[in-house]
Design a protein around this motif. Structure first.
Motif, PDB file in Angstrom:
ATOM      1  N   VAL A   1      -6.171   3.679  -6.139  1.00  0.00           N
ATOM      2  CA  VAL A   1      -5.492   4.972  -5.466  1.00  0.00           C
ATOM      3  C   VAL A   1      -5.702   6.214  -6.323  1.00  0.00           C
ATOM      4  CG1 VAL A   1      -3.760   6.014  -4.004  1.00  0.00           C
ATOM      5  CG2 VAL A   1      -3.925   3.301  -4.182  1.00  0.00           C
TER       6      VAL A   1
ATOM      7  N   ILE B   1       0.984   9.976  -5.015  1.00  0.00           N
ATOM      8  CA  ILE B   1       1.137  11.232  -4.560  1.00  0.00           C
ATOM      9  C   ILE B   1       2.351  11.847  -5.344  1.00  0.00           C
ATOM     10  CG2 ILE B   1       1.948  12.331  -2.548  1.00  0.00           C
ATOM     11  CD1 ILE B   1       0.625  10.165  -0.860  1.00  0.00           C
TER      12      ILE B   1
ATOM     13  N   GLY C   1      -3.604  10.395  -3.194  1.00  0.00           N
ATOM     14  CA  GLY C   1      -2.935   9.314  -2.190  1.00  0.00           C
ATOM     15  C   GLY C   1      -4.081   8.580  -1.375  1.00  0.00           C
ATOM     16  N   LYS C   2      -5.346   8.956  -1.784  1.00  0.00           N
ATOM     17  CA  LYS C   2      -6.315   8.162  -0.949  1.00  0.00           C
ATOM     18  C   LYS C   2      -6.907   7.033  -1.616  1.00  0.00           C
ATOM     19  CE  LYS C   2     -11.258   8.705   0.488  1.00  0.00           C
ATOM     20  NZ  LYS C   2     -12.435   9.573   0.539  1.00  0.00           N
ATOM     21  N   VAL C   3      -7.080   5.832  -0.755  1.00  0.00           N
ATOM     22  CA  VAL C   3      -7.130   4.370  -1.453  1.00  0.00           C
ATOM     23  C   VAL C   3      -8.593   4.425  -1.661  1.00  0.00           C
ATOM     24  CG1 VAL C   3      -7.373   2.029  -0.794  1.00  0.00           C
ATOM     25  CG2 VAL C   3      -5.324   3.424  -0.100  1.00  0.00           C
TER      26      VAL C   3
ATOM     27  N   SER D   1     -10.249  -1.449  -2.471  1.00  0.00           N
ATOM     28  CA  SER D   1      -9.394  -2.277  -1.900  1.00  0.00           C
ATOM     29  C   SER D   1      -9.865  -3.648  -1.779  1.00  0.00           C
ATOM     30  CB  SER D   1      -8.406  -1.835  -0.618  1.00  0.00           C
ATOM     31  OG  SER D   1      -7.680  -2.779  -0.371  1.00  0.00           O
TER      32      SER D   1
ATOM     33  N   GLU E   1       0.913  -1.235  -0.038  1.00  0.00           N
ATOM     34  CA  GLU E   1      -0.117   0.011  -0.092  1.00  0.00           C
ATOM     35  C   GLU E   1       0.898   1.103   0.145  1.00  0.00           C
ATOM     36  OE1 GLU E   1      -3.294   2.160   2.864  1.00  0.00           O
ATOM     37  OE2 GLU E   1      -3.236   0.076   2.758  1.00  0.00           O
TER      38      GLU E   1
ATOM     39  N   ARG F   1       0.568   4.117  -3.016  1.00  0.00           N
ATOM     40  CA  ARG F   1       0.107   5.574  -2.717  1.00  0.00           C
ATOM     41  C   ARG F   1       1.287   6.617  -2.892  1.00  0.00           C
ATOM     42  NH1 ARG F   1      -2.530   5.636   3.416  1.00  0.00           N
ATOM     43  NH2 ARG F   1      -3.221   7.646   2.515  1.00  0.00           N
TER      44      ARG F   1
END
Length: 285
Positions: free
Chosen positions: A227, A199, A231-233, A236, A191, A195
């Protein structure tokens, strides 16, 4: 522009026919949930660490079962279908770890060969030497699609940020890292790496993964993920077995992130100096 993207999670075995059937079932599920772009994991066609066993089922690109099935599915469902990778037999006796992207008409848009070979020795005794079997790719690929520009990577490539930076600098708004991550490295880094790539490039990252205990004895981490550029998931999967995760992709979010943090524009070339070592008293040694 907005559209739905899906990452298909698999637990591929050693039989390409069974894996093709599983791929078809899961891709149809993703399309049924509205996905216009669907990605499958690395080694969709076969997860097989025994080299003679793998060579026995390999075909060249023109006759490969997964390639043929994916082309048919893309046309049948009217989607962009990205085979994260499958093993392709090459004329020199080596293998390509090759991704394919098919358009809604079933035609191949492009392919990408994994550049970075997974040659590692892990703490739990796992040892991998992909370079002994696979021929590494030599070119990065960005596809200019109706819904945006898509940059390619495969699994271990995710640890090489300059690849994705080059793709983002070429206009890629969506980066892809389909994978068969080991359980050990996945628990530590999966992860975080996804991310980070999102980002630092202000881009979506879509990563379909292999998951669970495979027929050949290896265990993969799963957690297929989408993502966002901040940077937010967004979606998943779990760590074992098949799954399909879907998220809405809004390319205006890419523009907004890159406007707030314009690091792609602010980057500068630089030289690197190695400072001399100073002994006690400030004497250069």
């Amino acid at each position: 522009m907005t559209f739905k993207a899906a990452a298909v999670q698999m637990c591929s075995g050693v039989n390409p026919d069974k894996n093709a059937d599983a791929m078809a079932r899961l891709v149809r599920e993703a399309a049924g949930r509205g996905a216009a772009y669907v990605q499958t994991p690395e080694m969709t066609g076969a997860v097989q660490k025994d080299r003679p066993g793998l060579m026995a089922v390999l075909r060249d690109e023109e006759t490969d079962l997964i390639v043929k099935k994916a082309s048919e599915l893309a046309k049948e469902l009217g989607i962009h279908l990205h085979v994260g990778s499958t093993a392709i037999k090459l004329a020199d006796g080596k293998i390509a770890n090759r991704a394919f992207l098919f358009g809604p008409d079933g035609r191949k848009i492009c392919s990408y060969d994994k550049i970075h070979m997974f040659d590692v020795d892990l703490d739990n005794g796992e040892s991998w030497r992909e370079s002994a079997v696979y021929r590494p790719g030599e070119r990065a690929v960005v596809a200019d699609l109706p819904f945006g520009k898509l940059g390619f990577g495969i699994c271990y490539d995710v640890r090489f940020p300059h690849l994705f930076r080059a793709e983002a600098m070429a206009g890629a708004e969506i980066l892809t890292t389909p994978a068969a991550f080991t359980k050990q490295t996945g628990e530590a880094h999966w992860e975080i790496l996804l991310r980070a790539r999102a980002i630092e490039n202000g881009a979506y990252v879509i990563s379909a993964a292999q998951a669970g205990l495979h027929e050949d004895g290896r265990e993969t981490f799963g957690h297929s993920m989408i993502v966002g550029p901040w940077g937010k998931v967004l979606a998943s999967a779990g760590g074992t077995g098949e799954d399909v995760v879907v998220a809405e992709i809004d390319l205006e979010a890419v523009k907004a992130c890159r406007a707030k943090i314009p690091n792609l524009r602010n980057g500068r070339d630089f030289s690197l100096d190695i400072a001399p070592v100073l002994a006690k008293g400030g004497v250069t040694v």
